[in-house]
Design a protein around this motif. Structure first.
Motif, mmCIF file in Angstrom:
data_model
loop_
_atom_site.group_PDB
_atom_site.id
_atom_site.type_symbol
_atom_site.label_atom_id
_atom_site.label_comp_id
_atom_site.label_asym_id
_atom_site.label_seq_id
_atom_site.Cartn_x
_atom_site.Cartn_y
_atom_site.Cartn_z
ATOM 1 N N GLN A 145 69.442 -30.899 -24.222
ATOM 2 C CA GLN A 145 69.924 -31.357 -25.525
ATOM 3 C C GLN A 145 71.034 -30.446 -26.049
ATOM 4 O OE1 GLN A 145 66.935 -32.629 -28.485
ATOM 5 N NE2 GLN A 145 65.392 -32.404 -26.887
ATOM 6 N N LEU A 146 70.906 -29.138 -25.816
ATOM 7 C CA LEU A 146 71.951 -28.207 -26.230
ATOM 8 C C LEU A 146 73.251 -28.501 -25.500
ATOM 9 C CD1 LEU A 146 69.573 -26.786 -27.589
ATOM 10 C CD2 LEU A 146 70.495 -24.610 -26.821
ATOM 11 N N ASP A 147 73.135 -28.816 -24.216
ATOM 12 C CA ASP A 147 74.334 -29.174 -23.447
ATOM 13 C C ASP A 147 74.938 -30.466 -23.983
ATOM 14 O OD1 ASP A 147 73.908 -26.958 -21.834
ATOM 15 O OD2 ASP A 147 72.788 -28.086 -20.318
ATOM 16 N N LEU A 148 74.080 -31.401 -24.364
ATOM 17 C CA LEU A 148 74.551 -32.706 -24.842
ATOM 18 C C LEU A 148 75.351 -32.583 -26.135
ATOM 19 C CD1 LEU A 148 74.439 -35.792 -24.371
ATOM 20 C CD2 LEU A 148 72.378 -35.832 -25.784
ATOM 21 N N ILE A 149 74.910 -31.728 -27.049
ATOM 22 C CA ILE A 149 75.626 -31.593 -28.327
ATOM 23 C C ILE A 149 76.736 -30.543 -28.249
ATOM 24 C CG2 ILE A 149 73.588 -32.311 -29.619
ATOM 25 C CD1 ILE A 149 73.129 -29.413 -30.414
ATOM 26 N N GLY A 150 76.879 -29.887 -27.092
ATOM 27 C CA GLY A 150 77.962 -28.910 -26.912
ATOM 28 C C GLY A 150 77.710 -27.575 -27.576
ATOM 29 N N ALA A 151 76.448 -27.138 -27.581
ATOM 30 C CA ALA A 151 76.099 -25.861 -28.220
ATOM 31 C C ALA A 151 76.439 -24.697 -27.292
ATOM 32 C CB ALA A 151 74.610 -25.848 -28.582
ATOM 33 N N GLN A 152 77.673 -24.256 -27.377
ATOM 34 C CA GLN A 152 78.155 -23.142 -26.569
ATOM 35 C C GLN A 152 78.833 -22.123 -27.465
ATOM 36 O OE1 GLN A 152 80.735 -24.898 -23.634
ATOM 37 N NE2 GLN A 152 79.031 -25.656 -22.375
ATOM 38 N N ARG A 153 78.655 -20.855 -27.145
ATOM 39 C CA ARG A 153 79.247 -19.790 -27.955
ATOM 40 C C ARG A 153 80.713 -19.599 -27.550
ATOM 41 N NH1 ARG A 153 74.299 -18.510 -26.582
ATOM 42 N NH2 ARG A 153 74.886 -17.238 -24.791
ATOM 43 N N TRP A 154 81.594 -19.870 -28.490
ATOM 44 C CA TRP A 154 83.028 -19.756 -28.248
ATOM 45 C C TRP A 154 83.592 -18.458 -28.819
ATOM 46 C CZ3 TRP A 154 85.139 -19.004 -32.932
ATOM 47 C CH2 TRP A 154 84.467 -19.530 -34.042
ATOM 48 N N TRP A 155 82.800 -17.745 -29.614
ATOM 49 C CA TRP A 155 83.290 -16.576 -30.333
ATOM 50 C C TRP A 155 83.011 -15.300 -29.549
ATOM 51 C CZ3 TRP A 155 79.364 -19.831 -31.809
ATOM 52 C CH2 TRP A 155 78.070 -19.318 -31.742
ATOM 53 N N SER A 156 83.753 -14.274 -29.855
ATOM 54 C CA SER A 156 83.537 -12.964 -29.245
ATOM 55 C C SER A 156 82.302 -12.310 -29.852
ATOM 56 C CB SER A 156 84.761 -12.064 -29.470
ATOM 57 O OG SER A 156 84.468 -10.728 -29.109
ATOM 58 N N THR A 157 81.472 -11.748 -29.003
ATOM 59 C CA THR A 157 80.249 -11.097 -29.493
ATOM 60 C C THR A 157 80.541 -9.739 -30.125
ATOM 61 O OG1 THR A 157 79.871 -10.154 -27.284
ATOM 62 C CG2 THR A 157 78.812 -12.277 -27.796
ATOM 63 N N GLN A 158 81.778 -9.287 -30.050
ATOM 64 C CA GLN A 158 82.128 -7.995 -30.634
ATOM 65 C C GLN A 158 82.245 -8.060 -32.152
ATOM 66 O OE1 GLN A 158 82.203 -5.367 -28.569
ATOM 67 N NE2 GLN A 158 81.718 -6.843 -26.946
ATOM 68 N N ARG A 159 82.430 -9.264 -32.687
ATOM 69 C CA ARG A 159 82.555 -9.437 -34.132
ATOM 70 C C ARG A 159 81.720 -10.634 -34.559
ATOM 71 N NH1 ARG A 159 88.425 -10.725 -35.208
ATOM 72 N NH2 ARG A 159 87.983 -10.142 -37.375
ATOM 73 N N THR A 160 81.327 -10.662 -35.833
ATOM 74 C CA THR A 160 80.543 -11.779 -36.324
ATOM 75 C C THR A 160 81.332 -13.082 -36.206
ATOM 76 O OG1 THR A 160 79.450 -12.723 -38.259
ATOM 77 C CG2 THR A 160 81.349 -11.328 -38.672
ATOM 78 N N ARG A 161 80.631 -14.153 -35.887
ATOM 79 C CA ARG A 161 81.312 -15.428 -35.668
ATOM 80 C C ARG A 161 81.948 -15.963 -36.937
ATOM 81 N NH1 ARG A 161 77.769 -19.914 -36.915
ATOM 82 N NH2 ARG A 161 75.671 -19.195 -37.453
ATOM 83 N N PHE A 162 81.439 -15.571 -38.098
ATOM 84 C CA PHE A 162 81.969 -16.107 -39.343
ATOM 85 C C PHE A 162 83.395 -15.638 -39.625
ATOM 86 C CE2 PHE A 162 77.308 -16.330 -40.312
ATOM 87 C CZ PHE A 162 77.242 -17.700 -40.346
ATOM 88 N N VAL A 163 83.798 -14.509 -39.065
ATOM 89 C CA VAL A 163 85.171 -14.043 -39.285
ATOM 90 C C VAL A 163 86.114 -14.602 -38.231
ATOM 91 C CG1 VAL A 163 84.342 -11.920 -40.352
ATOM 92 C CG2 VAL A 163 84.903 -11.930 -37.914
ATOM 93 N N GLN A 164 85.579 -15.386 -37.284
ATOM 94 C CA GLN A 164 86.404 -15.925 -36.208
ATOM 95 C C GLN A 164 86.642 -17.428 -36.338
ATOM 96 O OE1 GLN A 164 85.386 -14.240 -32.221
ATOM 97 N NE2 GLN A 164 83.755 -13.154 -33.318
#
Length: 357
Positions: A145-164
């Motif tokens: 189901q995660l693959d179906l909805i495209g739940a993949q992390r696109w952000w760098s783990t070095q910084r919080t995703r909210f600033v990216q």
């Protein structure tokens, strides 16, 4: 209502009471005092978020926008962890209440639109970092189901995703307020499978080789039906698939009568119905279930059905339903593109009746 559901509802009410207390401590501002509040300066960001959410839920648009504007001035890095944890907690509560990723994504997109659905997918992807390795082993259907909805992390783990994020931060905050509001109001569903919090290493499920072979043959017949441009031929392939499913169900029943096993137990699955014609699609699914020893309950307001059937029949029911939907859509395109005997264009009423038929 079962004891577990009552406990979940009680816990949800306690959290809502805590949220209201936090909002009260932040202090509410009316439109007449907004300027004075801005001059006083922002308070605790998390409490401000709850205050904005309270205003949003109460339909006080101007006040909600005011809190979001104040929050947008706060350094993101200073409270991003708290915001991430807040959304994560809402997701965990949803999983414990019987929700699953595909259906939750469907409901959020239906209620709030594509922007909120993307925010939900990001939140799910962030949470999945903590369980995806185990999930691939013990819960492949959940991970699919995660693959179906495209739940993949696109952000760098070095910084919080909210600033990216590429959207303006104030707009993103508004989206998150709306998303949390929907997550908090989700009804409790039947728990059809263990949520991620219950997964344990070693809980792998070995498939039934006989059922897997029958499923492969059914899918092959349905694929031929879908690829045919002739209705009679497609109906023949579909009928053969239905006959194979019925024969397999009888064989399984006889086998279970002789040597009962856990494989014969009733299982459940959530299946979404996208617009248009969601009700007609739900009717189609219900008909397939009746013909194959299952039962479907349509949740009209949220656009999905809960299907109950023997564990070994669920895949076949879903495959047959999906195939018939594909065939009906193709036939509708052929019929609906033309005109009726009087030369009039096909109407929405005709298309709805065609899908139902």
């Amino acid at each position: 209502m079962g004891k577990d559901n009552k406990k979940r509802l009680a816990e949800k009410r306690r959290k809502q009471a805590k949220r209201r207390a936090a909002a009260a401590s932040a202090g509410r501002t009316s439109s007449r005092t907004s300027q004075r509040q801005a001059q006083r300066g922002p308070t605790d960001p998390v409490a401000m978020f709850w205050a904005g959410l309270e205003a949003h839920d109460a339909g006080q648009v101007a006040e909600a926008e005011h809190w979001v504007e104040l929050l947008a001035r706060e350094p993101v890095d200073g409270w991003a962890a708290e915001l991430d944890g807040l959304v994560d907690a809402q997701l965990r509560q949803a999983w414990e209440a019987g929700w699953q990723p595909e259906v939750l994504h469907h409901v959020v997109r239906r209620e709030l639109g594509a922007g909120s659905a993307r925010a939900l997918v990001d939140a799910i992807a962030a949470q999945a970092a903590g369980y995806e390795v185990l999930g691939r082993q013990v819960a492949p259907e959940w991970m699919a189901q995660l693959d179906l909805i495209g739940a993949q992390r696109w952000w760098s783990t070095q910084r919080t995703r909210f600033v990216q994020v590429t959207e303006p931060w104030a707009d993103q905050l508004g989206v998150i307020v709306g998303l949390v509001s929907v997550l908090e109001r989700l009804p409790v569903l039947p728990v059809l499978g263990p949520p991620p919090s219950s997964w344990r290493a070693g809980d792998t499920h070995r498939g039934d080789e006989v059922s897997s072979e029958v499923l492969r043959r059914v899918r092959s017949l349905l694929a031929k039906a879908e690829s045919s441009n002739f209705d009679a031929e497609a109906e023949t392939f579909t009928a053969k698939a239905q006959e194979l499913m019925a024969r397999h169900r009888i064989d399984r029943a006889l086998l279970e009568a002789e040597a009962p096993t856990s494989a014969g137990g009733v299982a459940g699955r959530l299946i979404v119905h996208d617009d248009p014609y969601a009700e007609s699609k739900a009717l189609l699914l219900s008909t397939v279930c009746v013909r194959n020893g299952g039962h479907a309950v349509f949740t009209k307001g949220l656009g999905f059905s809960t299907v109950f059937a023997s564990a070994v029949e669920l895949d076949m029911i879903e495959d047959l339903y999906t195939s018939l939907l594909v065939q009906a859509t193709a036939a509708l395109q052929r019929e609906g593109a033309g005109a009726d005997p009087r030369g009039r264009r096909r109407t929405a009423r005709f298309r709805r009746a065609f899908v139902a038929g």
